[in-house]
Design an enzyme around this catalytic site. Sequence first.
Site, PDB file in Angstrom:
ATOM      1  CE1 TYR A 152      -3.065  -2.932  -0.004  1.00 29.87           C
ATOM      2  CE2 TYR A 152      -4.154  -1.971   1.891  1.00 29.87           C
ATOM      3  CZ  TYR A 152      -4.108  -2.929   0.899  1.00 29.87           C
ATOM      4  OH  TYR A 152      -5.105  -3.854   0.805  1.00 29.87           O
ATOM      5  CE  LYS A 189       1.827 -17.168  -4.713  1.00 27.03           C
ATOM      6  NZ  LYS A 189       1.197 -18.505  -4.653  1.00 27.03           N
ATOM      7  CG  ASP A 201      -1.443 -19.636  -3.060  1.00 28.56           C
ATOM      8  OD1 ASP A 201      -0.634 -19.600  -2.106  1.00 28.56           O
ATOM      9  OD2 ASP A 201      -1.087 -19.914  -4.227  1.00 28.56           O
ATOM     10  CG  ASP A 220      -7.326  -4.942   3.312  1.00 27.59           C
ATOM     11  OD1 ASP A 220      -8.356  -5.115   3.996  1.00 27.59           O
ATOM     12  OD2 ASP A 220      -7.218  -4.034   2.469  1.00 27.59           O
ATOM     13  CG  ASP A 242     -12.653  -7.997   4.048  1.00 28.77           C
ATOM     14  OD1 ASP A 242     -12.335  -7.344   5.061  1.00 28.77           O
ATOM     15  OD2 ASP A 242     -13.138  -7.465   3.036  1.00 28.77           O
TER      16      ASP A 242
HETATM   17 MG    MG Z   1     -10.408  -4.583   3.969  1.00 30.46          MG
END
Ligand code: MG
Length: 356
Positions: free
Chosen positions: A137, A189, A222, A246, A250
Amino acid sequence: MAEYNLAIIGGDGVGPEVIAEGRKTLEALSSSGGPTFRFTEFPWGSDYYRETGRLMPEDGLELLSGFDAILFGAVGDPNIPDHITLHGLLLPMRRGFDQGICVRPAYLYPGVESPLAGKKAGDIDMVIFRENTEGEYAPVGGRLNTGTPHETVIQSNVFTRRGTERIIRAAFEHCIRRNKRMKVTSVTKSNAQSFGMVFWDEVFEDVAADYPQVETESLLVDRACMDFVRWPEDFDVVVASNLFADILSDIAAVVSGSMGLAPSANINPDKVHPSLFEPVHGAAFDIMGKGIANPLATVSAVAMMLDHFGEAEAAARVDAAVARCLEERRVLTADLGGNASTAQMGDEAARLVREG
Ligand code: MG
Ligand code: NAI
């Protein structure tokens, strides 16, 4: 009793709706012997952008810098590109206030049904530690020859030793304080991203050596997504980069019953700047303005804020109110199978806080 000076930014979409309920919780605490709070509201977000061309004023961070904490709703607007809204309001606060430690617990409460078959209360009980100021980010990159066949775009990931070690160490420290499964899972990763993520794996191994009592595990992202769905009970503390954590938070939130239950703390560990507390969810365009958003993610974020202040008893009172509200199943929003409004559920949480 201590008094805390809070900056309130409801922001966009369901943000202001749920923040109003977070305030009710705090007022309920104050009116029943708890700490007191001074609220200063900042009308920043997408409407402010439409008026001024900015999501927050140029001196926004200065205006916020003297507060004990920031309570934040969400940012995002159906008519403004997401990268403008997010980079205009939330990310500058996280970076500008060096809130490198993002903490996101996910818990399957009694009374809440997981979409996963056969999971019972407490089976999902994990805390995700998200690196919060750099990684994927970081606003580093560029775009040239826009709109031509030679268009070229570079988006760089940034991993510093300070930022990486800081979040990983915070995860281990929390694991020990929490004293549950005593396991930290790092998610990268590094098979594909051979610089930043290989570096992350190395720092993880280095830091882990300081905590021999903690079991460690390193997963590719993954694979971690699979395991969050097929055996979420395997996770205790999870640490990952800005983007991966992030996404994983979720998944953790929905398998624990609802996006509307997941809180988030954005911590400045040096306590030089204010920390920021918010629900994990965003502006929720599909339900905004309907008054049906679940406010408990925000109420739980308020508990995290109280905990950050060292107000352990007040935090426990709020956490207990959330748990009781869910277990009793009397006043629930639609995401949990009820038909209560956001305000009714916020009132119920506040009532349970007062009952203490
Ligand atoms: Mg989020
Ligand atoms: P979202 O988190 O806003 O919504 C995802 C899903 O969860 C939707 O179906 C929504 O109805 C549901 N949901 C969210 N909060 C809920 C609540 N309190 N109660 C019940 N259901 C709830 O994510 P989405 O749709 O990807 O993003 C919408 C906007 O929000 C975008 O502009 C995005 O950039 C922004 N966003 C902002 C964040 C922030 O301010 N921290 C975080 C995530 C997204």
